[in-house]
Design an enzyme around this catalytic site. Structure first.
Site, PDB file in Angstrom:
ATOM      1  CE  LYS A  71       9.742 -21.031 -29.370  1.00  0.00           C
ATOM      2  NZ  LYS A  71       9.157 -20.492 -30.624  1.00  0.00           N
ATOM      3  CB  THR A  73       8.641 -28.974 -34.762  1.00  0.00           C
ATOM      4  OG1 THR A  73       7.466 -28.236 -35.039  1.00  0.00           O
ATOM      5  CG2 THR A  73       8.641 -30.087 -35.595  1.00  0.00           C
ATOM      6  NE  ARG A  94       5.110 -21.770 -23.985  1.00  0.00           N
ATOM      7  CZ  ARG A  94       5.099 -20.764 -24.941  1.00  0.00           C
ATOM      8  NH1 ARG A  94       4.573 -19.696 -24.669  1.00  0.00           N
ATOM      9  NH2 ARG A  94       5.675 -21.034 -26.145  1.00  0.00           N
ATOM     10  CE  LYS A 105       3.714 -20.974 -33.442  1.00  0.00           C
ATOM     11  NZ  LYS A 105       3.032 -22.148 -32.923  1.00  0.00           N
ATOM     12  CB  ALA A 273       7.559 -15.754 -24.547  1.00  0.00           C
ATOM     13  CG  PHE A 301       7.254 -15.208 -29.161  1.00  0.00           C
ATOM     14  CD1 PHE A 301       6.925 -15.573 -30.544  1.00  0.00           C
ATOM     15  CD2 PHE A 301       6.471 -14.759 -28.105  1.00  0.00           C
ATOM     16  CE1 PHE A 301       5.188 -15.323 -30.767  1.00  0.00           C
ATOM     17  CE2 PHE A 301       5.040 -14.604 -28.507  1.00  0.00           C
ATOM     18  CZ  PHE A 301       4.436 -14.883 -29.867  1.00  0.00           C
ATOM     19  CG  PHE A 379      11.135 -25.452 -43.495  1.00  0.00           C
ATOM     20  CD1 PHE A 379      11.732 -25.327 -42.089  1.00  0.00           C
ATOM     21  CD2 PHE A 379       9.955 -25.164 -43.608  1.00  0.00           C
ATOM     22  CE1 PHE A 379      10.996 -25.056 -41.288  1.00  0.00           C
ATOM     23  CE2 PHE A 379       9.113 -24.618 -42.441  1.00  0.00           C
ATOM     24  CZ  PHE A 379       9.701 -24.770 -41.365  1.00  0.00           C
ATOM     25  CD1 TRP A 407       7.034 -30.418 -39.492  1.00  0.00           C
ATOM     26  CD2 TRP A 407       7.711 -31.165 -41.778  1.00  0.00           C
ATOM     27  NE1 TRP A 407       6.168 -30.127 -40.312  1.00  0.00           N
ATOM     28  CE2 TRP A 407       6.386 -30.459 -41.847  1.00  0.00           C
ATOM     29  CE3 TRP A 407       8.399 -31.467 -42.779  1.00  0.00           C
ATOM     30  CZ2 TRP A 407       5.661 -30.577 -43.021  1.00  0.00           C
ATOM     31  CZ3 TRP A 407       7.650 -31.270 -43.962  1.00  0.00           C
ATOM     32  CH2 TRP A 407       6.159 -30.963 -44.022  1.00  0.00           C
TER      33      TRP A 407
HETATM   34  P1  ADP Z   1       7.281 -22.674 -32.453  1.00  0.00           P
HETATM   35  O1  ADP Z   1       7.306 -23.567 -31.512  1.00  0.00           O
HETATM   36  O2  ADP Z   1       8.853 -22.182 -32.707  1.00  0.00           O
HETATM   37  O3  ADP Z   1       6.274 -21.711 -32.588  1.00  0.00           O
HETATM   38  P2  ADP Z   1       6.286 -24.907 -34.212  1.00  0.00           P
HETATM   39  O4  ADP Z   1       7.092 -26.092 -33.717  1.00  0.00           O
HETATM   40  O5  ADP Z   1       5.135 -24.745 -33.625  1.00  0.00           O
HETATM   41  O6  ADP Z   1       6.930 -23.655 -33.827  1.00  0.00           O
HETATM   42  O7  ADP Z   1       5.962 -24.800 -35.729  1.00  0.00           O
HETATM   43  C1  ADP Z   1       5.350 -24.053 -36.377  1.00  0.00           C
HETATM   44  C2  ADP Z   1       4.683 -24.519 -37.448  1.00  0.00           C
HETATM   45  O8  ADP Z   1       5.634 -24.736 -38.488  1.00  0.00           O
HETATM   46  C3  ADP Z   1       3.961 -25.774 -37.321  1.00  0.00           C
HETATM   47  O9  ADP Z   1       2.658 -25.882 -38.219  1.00  0.00           O
HETATM   48  C4  ADP Z   1       4.758 -26.771 -38.053  1.00  0.00           C
HETATM   49  O10 ADP Z   1       4.189 -28.082 -38.501  1.00  0.00           O
HETATM   50  C5  ADP Z   1       5.529 -26.108 -38.964  1.00  0.00           C
HETATM   51  N1  ADP Z   1       6.960 -26.591 -39.045  1.00  0.00           N
HETATM   52  C6  ADP Z   1       7.820 -26.863 -38.006  1.00  0.00           C
HETATM   53  N2  ADP Z   1       8.927 -27.397 -38.816  1.00  0.00           N
HETATM   54  C7  ADP Z   1       8.773 -27.547 -39.917  1.00  0.00           C
HETATM   55  C8  ADP Z   1       9.613 -28.101 -41.188  1.00  0.00           C
HETATM   56  N3  ADP Z   1      10.713 -28.330 -40.789  1.00  0.00           N
HETATM   57  N4  ADP Z   1       9.003 -28.179 -42.202  1.00  0.00           N
HETATM   58  C9  ADP Z   1       7.750 -27.864 -42.425  1.00  0.00           C
HETATM   59  N5  ADP Z   1       6.885 -27.086 -41.589  1.00  0.00           N
HETATM   60  C10 ADP Z   1       7.355 -27.235 -40.422  1.00  0.00           C
END
Ligand code: ADP
Length: 554
Positions: A71, A73, A94, A105, A273, A301, A379, A407
């Site tokens: 989210k 990202t 946040r 995480k 959340a 979440f 991904f 990403w």
């Molecule tokens: P959320 O906000 O939903 O909790 P994040 O944006 O913090 O998720 O991403 C969680 C983790 O996943 C981070 O370490 C991020 O680098 C990784 N991530 C997010 N999108 C991708 C992607 N498309 N490919 C690889 N890793 C990703």
């Protein structure tokens, strides 16, 4: 492949004054915290009072795997993409908690080429807001125990003190403690407990206040416990409302930072959340709406938690009108919901099964009469066939969809999503309607969330929960919204139920009053407000060298 922190460390950051200039801020309207961070003055809200608000877009997600589904990202990537195509957009996020940073995480500043920077600072202490919130909270705790020692004129019933202590750390050993040991001068012995700072009512109160004076009033109204007659006792009874608020004079100001592509971002407040309301501060969102044409914000979440609370607590309390909702889906999480164990190899069958989870979240979000889009967070392991299947499925459920590769590619990878969003917003009229009306009885509000959002067939309340509901309604809190406290691993309150659970009962163990933040907390499924560290915590990978360069922060 470079790690998030390597990418962030290679970024060419602009001085924060340059970012402030992009927002047309004068030097008096912000205070710099080093080269790359600043706090915005609250006077800006008054100055921009008559300026038209920009559009507000919420980024939420399907039920995540423990790693998170991107989210943050996507939020960062989308705001980068909008700026890339000439639109004026800001993200409102946040602040990360140290619990997940050192736990499982990792940080919360986005990922790959869609991050906010300086990521090390933002993930570790930032501008000290969480410290201030923790200390403000603990001042109340200290005053309660001092009051007990000094004669207890308020008649505080020590078995009914609901106010705990907080620390921003995953520390399971602090869940149940005994304090005041060692004789009379060291306090009155009693059982107590620590919460993680992001669960503190001070955090929620700060995030739901529109001004410093409103924050002060709400802090005074916080219930910390009950007297021997079972009447609520408030922070104002301890005569420390002013002191607690004074500790928050800077924490209430939103923090300005930038993305890897030098677009402005506000990061402010950070309630979880699952145990709190899961949204950044109202002040930051309101400022972003004045300072940009498109505010992209996220809530924690999946959509059953953060988004539901954003739409039913934050928006109604703050008079916000969301214009669009983006549900982030990943192929790995869909396969996880479809029963797959191996998430990086093609599995169309599991993917098909997993759609049930996406469908429920999309249906839920549509109930709010705001346009709903799906973003597939791409991904590297996703196959062509899998992507095609998700796109076809989204068409079938009438959810506009865009593949989002922010990403790997930064803003460039989000242009399709940005265009889809702009198209949708152009056609949107303001129809937002929350799920429930505040004047419904508390029990009915809880049942409505459980049945309509989670898909439960019913709700069972313990006797203790029923008694609390009756007491809070008699005290005049019937019109408060509900903040559900429940697992993030399932749409239901049972962590092991994946996909789209049906035929289950939601169990409400306890109901709590948050008379400062202005909501009632319903605790479902034995949720705890102090997480623990996993066997191998993320902290074991984090390091710093002789030049002060940090590694391992994801
Ligand atoms: P959320 O906000 O939903 O909790 P994040 O944006 O913090 O998720 O991403 C969680 C983790 O996943 C981070 O370490 C991020 O680098 C990784 N991530 C997010 N999108 C991708 C992607 N498309 N490919 C690889 N890793 C990703």
């Amino acid at each position: 492949m470079k790690t998030d922190i390597q990418i962030a460390q290679e970024a060419k950051l602009l001085k924060i004054s340059e970012i402030a200039k992009k927002l047309n801020l004068t030097e008096d309207e912000y205070e710099v915290y080093g080269k790359y961070k600043a706090k915005l003055e609250l006077s800006l809200l008054k100055k921009l009072e008559n300026k038209k608000n920009g559009k507000l877009v919420l980024v939420t997600a399907i039920t995540p795997t423990p790693a998170g589904e991107g989210k943050s990202t996507v939020t960062v990537g989308l705001t980068q993409a909008l700026n890339k195509i000439g639109k004026n957009s800001m993200a409102a996020l946040r602040e990360p908690s140290l619990g997940p940073v050192f736990g499982m995480k990792g940080g919360a500043t986005g990922g790959g080429y869609s991050q906010v920077v300086p990521m090390e600072d933002i993930n570790l202490h930032f501008t000290g807001d969480f410290h201030a919130i923790g200390v403000a909270h603990n001042l109340i705790s200290a005053a309660i125990d001092n009051h007990l020692t000094q004669g207890n004129t308020l008649g505080i019933d020590i078995t009914k003190i609901s106010w705990k202590r907080v620390v921003d750390m995953n520390d399971r050993a602090l869940r149940n403690i005994v304090i005041g040991l060692g004789g009379k001068v060291n306090g009155i012995p009693r059982e107590s407990s620590f919460q993680i700072t992001v669960a503190s009512e001070i955090m929620a109160t700060l995030c739901l206040s529109n001004s410093l004076m409103e924050l002060k009033e709400k802090i005074g109204n916080i219930t910390f416990g009950y007297n021997y007659k079972n009447e609520p006792l408030y922070v104002k009874d301890l005569k420390i409302t002013g002191a607690v608020t004074a500790l928050l004079k800077d924490a209430i100001k939103p923090n300005l930072v930038q993305t890897l592509e030098n677009t402005p971002v506000l990061i402010h407040g950070g309630p979880f959340a699952n145990i709190a309301h899961g949204c950044n501060s109202l002040i930051a969102t309101k400022l972003a709406l004045k300072l940009s044409d498109y505010t992209i914000t996220e809530a924690g979440f999946a959509a059953d938690l953060g988004a539901e609370k954003f739409l039913d607590i934050k928006c109604p309390q703050g008079g916000l009108n969301p214009n669009g909702i983006i549900v982030v889906a990943t192929i790995r999480a869909l396969k996880h919901h479809g029963g797959a164990k191996e998430l990086t190899t093609e599995n169309l069958e599991a993917l098909n099964k997993g759609f049930a989870n996406l469908d429920k979240h999309v249906e839920n979000m549509k109930k709010y009469n705001v346009p709903v889009l799906v973003a597939i967070n791409k991904f590297t392991s996703d196959t062509e066939a899998e992507i095609k299947l998700v796109e076809t499925h989204c068409k079938e459920i009438d959810a506009p969809v865009a593949l989002c590769d922010v990403w790997a590619k930064g803003g460039e990878g989000g242009i399709d999503l940005a265009n889809l969003l702009l198209n949708t917003l152009d056609q949107n009229t303001d129809n937002f309607t929350p799920l429930y009306s505040f004047d419904l009885p508390l029990k009915e509000k809880i049942e409505k969330i459980a049945k309509e959002i989670y898909g439960a067939k019913g709700v069972e309340f313990t006797l203790k929960a029923k008694k609390s509901i009756e007491q809070f309604e008699n005290l005049g809190y019937k019109n408060y919204p509900i903040c559900m406290s429940k697992t993030q691993k399932s749409i239901s309150d049972k962590a092991n139920l994946l996909g789209r659970p049906t035929d289950f009962i939601v169990n409400i163990d306890e109901v709590k009053l948050a008379s400062g933040a202005g909501f009632i907390i319903a605790m479902a499924g034995g949720i705890i407000d102090m997480p623990g560290l996993p066997k191998i915590p993320a902290a074991e990978n984090i390091d710093i060298d002789e030049n002060g360069i940090i590694s391992g922060l994801f």
